[in-house]
Design an enzyme around this catalytic site. Structure first.
Site, PDB file in Angstrom:
ATOM      1  N   SER A  55      20.448  -3.093 -32.315  1.00 44.81           N
ATOM      2  CA  SER A  55      19.511  -2.753 -33.385  1.00 44.81           C
ATOM      3  C   SER A  55      19.790  -1.337 -33.843  1.00 44.81           C
ATOM      4  O   SER A  55      20.335  -0.522 -33.085  1.00 44.81           O
ATOM      5  CB  SER A  55      18.072  -2.851 -32.869  1.00 44.81           C
ATOM      6  OG  SER A  55      17.148  -2.286 -33.786  1.00 44.81           O
TER       7      SER A  55
ATOM      8  N   TYR B 274      11.360  -0.647 -26.898  1.00 45.06           N
ATOM      9  CA  TYR B 274      12.433  -1.368 -27.590  1.00 45.06           C
ATOM     10  C   TYR B 274      13.652  -0.468 -27.768  1.00 45.06           C
ATOM     11  O   TYR B 274      14.795  -0.888 -27.543  1.00 45.06           O
ATOM     12  CB  TYR B 274      11.928  -1.862 -28.943  1.00 45.06           C
ATOM     13  CG  TYR B 274      12.878  -2.779 -29.667  1.00 45.06           C
ATOM     14  CD1 TYR B 274      13.106  -4.074 -29.222  1.00 45.06           C
ATOM     15  CD2 TYR B 274      13.552  -2.352 -30.808  1.00 45.06           C
ATOM     16  CE1 TYR B 274      13.970  -4.928 -29.888  1.00 45.06           C
ATOM     17  CE2 TYR B 274      14.418  -3.200 -31.484  1.00 45.06           C
ATOM     18  CZ  TYR B 274      14.626  -4.487 -31.023  1.00 45.06           C
ATOM     19  OH  TYR B 274      15.492  -5.320 -31.680  1.00 45.06           O
TER      20      TYR B 274
END
Length: 253
Positions: A145, A158
């Site tokens: 990501s 995250y």
């Protein structure tokens, strides 16, 4: 006749290749599976829900793609090793992942374990299992990501998981390179999928995200498909240990 020898672009085609895609029943995983199949690979779909997998398998088969499926919880490491012990894949797409966005002081032990067990632990050991039988020329693609490269409020957990994926991918590239296996990450911005849809229902969230993307739009699953095929194919034969940003310019700030 000219004596000049012109170079040829390496092929983006994947005929004769076997690919394993996790989290393949929806969202990015489904798009990844379709991209590889459309490029000619035989694709094994992996997800937890057998009925959802079968629906995807049937649709892809009806479209003429070579596909099979394997209902498997990738956090069950023993089950993963049993299921894949005798199988060899040329391409691994480590796509299964999760997120629990919360302020730092609200993250629980359960939140931490859930995110890190899937995003890091399961991805690591699946790559280990597949790499043992992956032939030279193989490609490991870990779905990371933009958040593995930047920070954001409410995403400490995250970001930590994706930063860990970035580090382990670089080390995999170093260790596996001598046997001809490449390892890279694919790093999307916010993509509209079933997993992200609830985030965009929050007032103001969409505008906050778009303000950070110079191209001015959210990602669609189709935006991931071309970059994925590039990393899977001979077109990226000298690309290893890299992070391919598909973020509309977010990390260019």
């Amino acid at each position: 006749m000219s004596e000049l020898s012109l170079p040829s672009t390496p092929s983006f085609r994947l005929e004769g290749k076997r690919a394993l895609v996790t989290g393949a029943s929806k969202g990015l995983g489904l798009a990844c599976a379709c991209a590889l199949a459309q490029a000619g690979a035989t694709v094994t779909l992996v997800a937890r829900q057998a009925d959802e997998l079968e629906r995807v398998r049937a649709a892809m088969s009806d479209a003429g793609y070579r596909v099979d499926c394997l209902a498997l919880d990738v956090t069950d490491l023993d089950a993963v090793q049993r299921a894949l012990a005798t199988q060899a894949f040329d391409i691994l797409v480590n796509n299964a992942g999760t997120n629990r966005p919360k302020p730092l002081d609200e993250i629980s032990f359960d939140d931490y374990d859930s995110v890190m067990n899937l995003n890091v632990r399961a991805a690591y050991f699946l790559a280990q299992t597949v790499a043992r039988r992956m032939p030279a020329g193989g490609s490991i693609i870990n779905m990371s990501s933009q958040m593995g490269h930047v920070g954001a409020a409410n995403r400490t957990l995250y970001c930590a998981s994706k930063a860990a994926m970035e580090g382990m991918t670089k080390a995999m590239a170093v260790e596996l390179g001598p046997v001809g296996i490449r390892a890279n990450t694919l790093c999307p911005t916010f993509v509209e999928t079933p997993m992200t849809r609830p985030f965009f229902e929050r007032p103001g969230f969409r505008d906050e995200v778009l303000a950070k993307i110079p191209l001015g739009r959210l990602g669609q699953v189709e935006d991931i498909m071309g970059p994925l095929v590039f990393l899977a194919s001979a077109a990226s034969a000298l690309v290893s240990g890299s992070a391919l940003m598909v973020d509309g310019g977010w990390t260019a700030h």
